[in-house]
Design an enzyme around this catalytic site. Structure first.
Site: not given
Ligand code: IMP
Ligand code: MG
Length: 173
Positions: A38, A94, A97, A125, A146, A153, A159
């Site tokens: 990512g 990337d 979360d 996030k 999302f 991805d 991606r």
């Protein structure tokens, strides 16, 4: 899919982060560790805006998502081979979360005796965070949702898109 951040906004933000890093690590060397897959696109754009001596490495992490353990279960698939003892290290990914994979990987790197370890993600996030940690540097902060593109991805699709999109139910195939 709806564009959330376009290529121009992303490029602008990446340049800003690069300038911040160039200032904050002034006079030192930086070892930048990218998380595959990512983090690959953000990493390659970002390092071009860090005007310092930079060395790079990459790792792959795999998560079992074990909710019984507080940090989940994160396995390091291809650890860096370079010695980082006494060095400033920046982890680039990337997105943060839950934070479980990056908190575990940071702890792993810290066990190698670096001078510092910080985390930089394109996206922060926030709503699903399960660990008391934030990225030290981030591009954009979103509460939830999302997203795909710019390295992110959905089941290995999307991606390579140069923009970041919000994935909607119809896009999940
Ligand atoms: P963590 O929950 O912070 O450990 O993040 C683990 C990984 O989940 C990230 O590196 C991403 O690969 C993936 N992930 C989390 N949120 C998203 C998203 O919105 N889109 C795509 N991948 C995501
Ligand atoms: Mg990932």
């Amino acid at each position: 899919m709806k564009v959330l951040f376009n290529a121009r906004e992303i490029a602008q933000k990446v340049q800003e982060i690069g300038e911040t890093l160039t200032r904050e690590y002034d006079g030192t060397e930086l070892f930048v560790v990218g998380i595959l897959k990512g983090g690959f696109m953000f990493m390659s754009d970002l390092v071009r805006h860090i005007h310092l001596p930079v060395k790079i490495g990459f790792v792959r992490l795999s998560s079992y998502g074990n909710s019984d353990s507080p940090q989940g279960d994160v396995r390091i698939l291809n650890d860096i081979q370079e010695a980082i003892k006494g060095k400033h290290v920046l982890i680039v990914d990337d997105i943060m979360d839950t934070g479980q994979s990056l908190v575990a990987f940071k702890r792993h790197l810290e066990s190698k005796g670096p001078r510092s370890v910080k985390i930089c993600t394109m996206i922060d996030k926030t709503e699903r965070r399960t660990v008391p940690m934030e990225p030290d540097y981030y591009g954009f902060r979103i509460p939830e949702g999302f997203i795909v593109g710019y390295g992110l991805d959905y089941a290995e699709d999307y991606r390579t898109l140069p923009e970041i999109y919000v994935l909607e139910p119809d896009d999940r195939r």
